[in-house]
Structures are given as C-alpha cells and as structure tokens.
Write a protein that holds these residues in place. Structure first.
Motif, PDB file in Angstrom:
ATOM      1  N   PHE A   1       0.841  -1.189   0.000  1.00  0.00           N
ATOM      2  CA  PHE A   1       0.000   0.000   0.000  1.00  0.00           C
ATOM      3  C   PHE A   1       0.878   1.241   0.000  1.00  0.00           C
ATOM      4  CE2 PHE A   1      -2.745  -3.064   2.302  1.00  0.00           C
ATOM      5  CZ  PHE A   1      -3.878  -2.991   1.513  1.00  0.00           C
ATOM      6  N   GLU A   2       0.285   2.352  -0.410  1.00  0.00           N
ATOM      7  CA  GLU A   2       0.954   3.649  -0.293  1.00  0.00           C
ATOM      8  C   GLU A   2      -0.016   4.600   0.406  1.00  0.00           C
ATOM      9  OE1 GLU A   2       3.434   6.843  -2.968  1.00  0.00           O
ATOM     10  OE2 GLU A   2       1.803   5.760  -3.938  1.00  0.00           O
ATOM     11  N   LEU A   3       0.451   5.213   1.472  1.00  0.00           N
ATOM     12  CA  LEU A   3      -0.323   6.215   2.188  1.00  0.00           C
ATOM     13  C   LEU A   3       0.216   7.577   1.787  1.00  0.00           C
ATOM     14  CD1 LEU A   3      -2.600   6.446   4.296  1.00  0.00           C
ATOM     15  CD2 LEU A   3      -0.841   6.694   6.016  1.00  0.00           C
ATOM     16  N   ILE A   4      -0.674   8.433   1.289  1.00  0.00           N
ATOM     17  CA  ILE A   4      -0.276   9.748   0.794  1.00  0.00           C
ATOM     18  C   ILE A   4      -1.035  10.813   1.566  1.00  0.00           C
ATOM     19  CG2 ILE A   4      -0.191  11.269  -1.220  1.00  0.00           C
ATOM     20  CD1 ILE A   4      -0.406   8.703  -2.950  1.00  0.00           C
ATOM     21  N   ILE A   5      -0.320  11.826   2.005  1.00  0.00           N
ATOM     22  CA  ILE A   5      -0.956  12.988   2.627  1.00  0.00           C
ATOM     23  C   ILE A   5      -0.647  14.193   1.750  1.00  0.00           C
ATOM     24  CG2 ILE A   5      -0.972  14.546   4.605  1.00  0.00           C
ATOM     25  CD1 ILE A   5      -0.543  12.163   6.380  1.00  0.00           C
ATOM     26  N   LEU A   6      -1.701  14.766   1.178  1.00  0.00           N
ATOM     27  CA  LEU A   6      -1.593  15.973   0.360  1.00  0.00           C
ATOM     28  C   LEU A   6      -2.043  17.155   1.195  1.00  0.00           C
ATOM     29  CD1 LEU A   6      -3.251  14.593  -2.885  1.00  0.00           C
ATOM     30  CD2 LEU A   6      -0.836  15.097  -2.574  1.00  0.00           C
TER      31      LEU A   6
END
Length: 158
Positions: A92-97
C-alpha cells in the motif's frame, strides 16, 4: 564513615542533577515568527496532528516577530501499489496531500502544495495493519508540519 559516603553520594547526585540542562526541543525555540490563526479543512486526524505540532509557535509572540495566518487543507489517500496472483494487495501507499496558504495582513504571500507518502507491506492481521497506518499517518503529518515551519522560515529569510 557511613555518613561520609552518603554525604558524598548526595553531593554528587545534586551536582549531576543541577548540571543537567534538559529543555524540550521545540518549546523554547524562537523562530522569529508567530501564527495568529490557523484554519483547517480536510482529514481530521491529519489536521489534529499538524495542529499539535504548530501550537507551540502560535503561543509565542515577541514584539519583533512577524505574524502569519495559515489556511491548511489536507487529504489522506491510501492506494494499492501491488497485488499478488489472486488479486490480494501486497503493498500500500499512504499519501498525505496538503494545500498550504500563508497570509500576512490578509495578503496571500505563499501558496504551496506539500505531498508526503510512504509505501508499506500488507499484513494479514488487520488490527496491526490499522495500527501501522495510524503510526505512518502521524509520522507523515509530523513531516508535513516540519515542512510548513521550514517554508515560513524561508519567507523570513527573503
């Protein structure tokens, strides 16, 4: 003899205690600016973590400090990066924009998008996976707040 040893130990203990100058890293640091108002929109968990990291700056204000208003909009995304032959997720990839707007006297002086991401493996234990994601989200939020501080500090240098 016993009193002399205990007296020496007491004196050494006092010297060690008084020479230890423990200070929290962020609480006493003067950045040369303060934050008046911070408006948050988006993911509540990420916003709470960023707010906690920025709150120590908001409290301090010297007469010579510049003061800024911030508008912060956050989005947290979780993407599947790879799957196994059965179609189950492997990574998985967790991204915070984060969209950051910095205002000085109601004038927009900085508009920046900050993206922080982390790739991690899937775990069969869903409780552990959820706990890991929470820790990753906190770490990415902390890095985002450090980037925000750095961007504002660079404004002061110009």
């Amino acid at each position: 003899m016993n009193k002399k040893i205990s007296k020496n130990i007491f004196i050494i203990f006092i010297l060690l205690l008084s020479s230890c100058s423990y200070e929290p890293i962020f609480s006493n640091k003067d950045y040369g600016f303060s934050l008046n108002e911070i408006k948050f929109v988006g993911d509540k968990e990420v916003n709470r973590n960023i707010k906690n990291r920025l709150s120590f700056i908001k409290k301090k204000m010297n007469q010579t400090d510049e003061s800024f208003d911030l508008s912060i909009e956050t989005v947290k995304e979780k993407k599947i990066i790879s799957k196994d032959s059965r179609g189950d997720p492997l990574k998985f990839e967790l991204i915070i924009l984060t969209d950051l707007e910095v205002f000085d006297n109601n004038k927009l002086i900085l508009n920046r998008e900050i993206e922080k991401s982390y790739i991690y493996n899937n775990v069969s234990d869903k409780f552990k996976l959820e706990e890991d994601e929470k820790i990753i989200s906190e770490n990415l939020s902390e890095k985002t707040s450090e980037t925000i501080i750095s961007l504002i500090l660079n404004l002061n240098d110009n």
